[in-house]
Design an enzyme around this catalytic site. Structure first.
Site, short mmCIF file in Angstrom:
data_model
loop_
_atom_site.label_atom_id
_atom_site.label_comp_id
_atom_site.label_asym_id
_atom_site.label_seq_id
_atom_site.Cartn_x
_atom_site.Cartn_y
_atom_site.Cartn_z
N TYR A 376 -4.56 9.01 -15.47
CA TYR A 376 -3.55 9.20 -14.30
C TYR A 376 -3.24 10.57 -13.97
O TYR A 376 -2.64 11.16 -14.73
CB TYR A 376 -2.32 8.16 -14.54
CG TYR A 376 -1.07 8.59 -13.76
CD1 TYR A 376 -1.46 8.25 -12.26
CD2 TYR A 376 0.19 8.68 -14.25
CE1 TYR A 376 -0.32 8.61 -11.37
CE2 TYR A 376 1.23 8.60 -13.10
CZ TYR A 376 0.82 8.74 -11.78
OH TYR A 376 1.85 8.70 -10.92
N ASP A 418 -5.73 6.52 -10.79
CA ASP A 418 -5.21 7.24 -9.72
C ASP A 418 -5.52 8.75 -9.76
O ASP A 418 -4.77 9.22 -10.68
CB ASP A 418 -3.74 6.71 -9.57
CG ASP A 418 -3.02 7.34 -8.39
OD1 ASP A 418 -3.76 8.07 -7.76
OD2 ASP A 418 -1.62 7.22 -8.40
N HIS A 525 -0.26 0.84 -4.38
CA HIS A 525 -1.66 0.82 -4.47
C HIS A 525 -2.34 -0.58 -4.47
O HIS A 525 -1.73 -1.66 -4.76
CB HIS A 525 -1.98 1.63 -5.86
CG HIS A 525 -1.77 2.97 -5.69
ND1 HIS A 525 -2.50 3.88 -5.73
CD2 HIS A 525 -0.43 3.58 -5.71
CE1 HIS A 525 -2.13 5.19 -5.85
NE2 HIS A 525 -0.64 5.06 -5.83
#
Length: 536
Positions: A376, A418, A525
């Site tokens: 992340y 992400d 998302h």
């Protein structure tokens, strides 16, 4: 005549006496003189106070002038409502701030002249056939109309001249304004919300190889997510027969996993009982960042032929003489892949750099044929306060670690999650908008940094397999309601070593397809999927 602020009652009375002999009276009072005092002054002049309108000036310290007419009705008001009433009074009695005031003698002379001008006009209009009474009545009506028109013209306030208004020959402002300059229209930016169809490059049901499926998803807070969507992970794992599920932004702490009230560990033991759970939590800040990885359990045993290793058929078990998969049918009935090829060798939860390891942003699983890193990437922030840290420290240290892992382990690497960057114009619905250069994820610095990472020997799997795909985004702003019209960004990626994208000799693992699942709700998302062929 204007009575100044310091005018006394005697001066005000004298001014009214001078004006009382005229047909029209103008009385000017400052803010400190009340309406009651004005009525007393007028009653001393033998006028009827109920026929006079009083209104206080609005937000102005200048004395205000009002024309007094006997026919004007009374407006009684409190101080609280004086502002709104001032507009009504001004509209009915007419403000005359800007009218040129005449003395009583000049005004009488002007009135007499206007009456003399009206008489011949009325006579010209009268028909000779009409009676004397009709002619006189017509003359009277015409005179009244002309007097009314001249009175209105004197009492009406001047209109504020607009910008560029021209002046007529007599000096008065006219409405004819100069033509406004046409502003040069800036070039419009891209608005791409249509999702182009993708060609599927792989069908797991028609191949003898095993399809290793990885799902990545930013859940934006796992505790809230599982409360609202308790069955979504089990359904997702069953639908795509996922081998690994990677989550980002879990916002968990270690104590949350064993908290008897939250029961997070019990939840996943029940919903994903066939998976091993691995969590990496932030220790620097509570309710922040965090990643998780769920890996399907593989049980090593004896194979049917050599009795040394179990195959996938043995792992899934049999039903009525046929092998069964998790969704009722065997995904690969002819697969004969050793289970050990699908089981992780090690799982680590740190990057190995203390400056970056306090926020729980990374989990790396080493499989026999590749490394799989769930990451992340730090967001630059709404005010871009972490932009420098992200581009000059994190990005460089992270890609160096991936290169070192690939070199030391002798295996290709996949890093996913992400990544908080929309790389090019196809990854942004409104590419070219002015605010993008100053928005996290679309700044030039972040895009350049990401390009440098790719140039270090890595490939964006989705863009490599679908170079012309447009409108395929993985993030939409919920606050702006952008999901339904597909106004999104592609922030979630699978980044792979170049060796995984080619079918070379002796290559055991090959990336076959990558795509989004935009219909899956639950977060801002959507999940993204990677399919890897594992050869026997």
């Amino acid at each position: 005549m204007v009575i100044a602020r310091s005018a006394t009652a005697t001066a005000a009375t004298t001014a009214l006496l001078l004006l009382s002999s005229t047909s029209r009276s103008y009385f000017v009072y400052p803010r400190h003189i009340s309406a009651k005092s004005c009525r007393l002054l007028l009653s001393s002049l033998h006028r009827r106070p109920d026929c006079v309108a009083f209104a206080r000036p609005r937000l102005s310290h200048r004395p205000q002038a009002f024309q007094l007419r006997p026919t004007t009705p009374v407006y009684t008001m409190s101080r609280r409502s004086s502002r709104s009433a001032a507009f009504a009074a001004s509209a009915k009695i007419g403000r005359v701030d800007d009218v040129k005031h005449k003395s009583p003698i000049e005004e009488n002379a002007a009135t007499k002249k206007s009456e003399d001008d009206v008489k011949p006009k009325a006579k010209e209009k009268a028909s000779p056939k009409k009676s004397k009474g009709a002619t006189s009545s017509a003359t009277t009506e015409t005179r009244e109309e002309n007097v009314k028109e001249s009175t209105t013209k004197q009492a009406s306030p001047k209109k504020r001249a607009s910008k560029g208004a021209a002046k007529s020959s007599d000096g008065s402002d006219t409405e004819e304004a100069k033509p406004a300059k046409k502003k040069s229209k800036a070039a419009d930016h891209q608005r791409w919300t249509e999702r182009t169809p993708l060609t599927r490059h792989w069908d797991a049901k028609t191949t003898r190889s095993y399809t290793f499926t990885v799902i990545s998803w930013n859940v934006a807070g796992l505790r809230t997510f599982i409360k609202k969507n308790p069955d979504v992970f089990a359904d997702l794992a069953k639908k795509y027969d996922a081998d690994v599920i990677c989550l980002q932004e879990t916002k968990l702490q270690e104590e949350n996993l064993t908290d008897p009230k939250l029961k997070i560990k019990e939840f996943f033991d029940e919903k994903l009982e066939g998976y091993d759970c691995h969590f990496s939590c932030s220790v620097e800040k509570k309710g922040y960042s965090g990643t998780a990885m769920f890996i399907k359990k593989k049980y090593c045993g004896e194979s049917k032929k050599g009795k040394k290793q179990a195959t996938l058929g043995a792992f899934f078990g049999k039903t009525d003489g046929s092998e069964a998969a998790s969704n009722g049918e065997d995904k690969q009935p002819n697969a004969d892949i050793p289970v050990s090829d699908l089981h992780p060798v090690t799982v680590t939860k740190e990057l190995g750099i203390p400056a970056h390891d306090g926020e729980g942003r990374i989990i790396t699983a080493e499989f026999p044929h590749f490394y799989l890193t769930n990451v992340y990437i730090p967001n630059s922030g709404q005010k871009l306060d972490r932009l420098t840290y992200r581009t000059t420290q994190w990005d460089k240290d992270f890609v160096a670690k991936m290169q070192q892992l690939e070199k030391d382990g002798g295996k290709p690497i996949i890093w996913l999650g992400d990544l908080n960057v929309a790389y090019d114009e196809k990854d942004t619905w409104n590419e070219g908008a002015k605010h993008l250069a100053k928005s996290a994820g679309t700044t030039p610095e972040e895009r350049v940094s990401f390009a440098e990472q790719l140039s270090a020997g890595f490939v964006d799997a989705f863009r490599h397999l679908h170079p012309d795909g447009k409108g395929h985004y993985s993030y939409w702003s919920q606050r702006a309601g952008n999901r339904e019209p597909n106004k999104g960004l592609r922030l979630d990626y699978f980044i792979c070593s170049k060796d995984l994208m080619t079918n070379g000799d002796g290559q055991k693992a090959i990336v076959r397809d990558s795509y989004m699942v935009p219909d899956q709700l639950g977060s801002d998302h959507c999940p993204i999927v990677l399919e890897i062929e594992i050869k026997k």
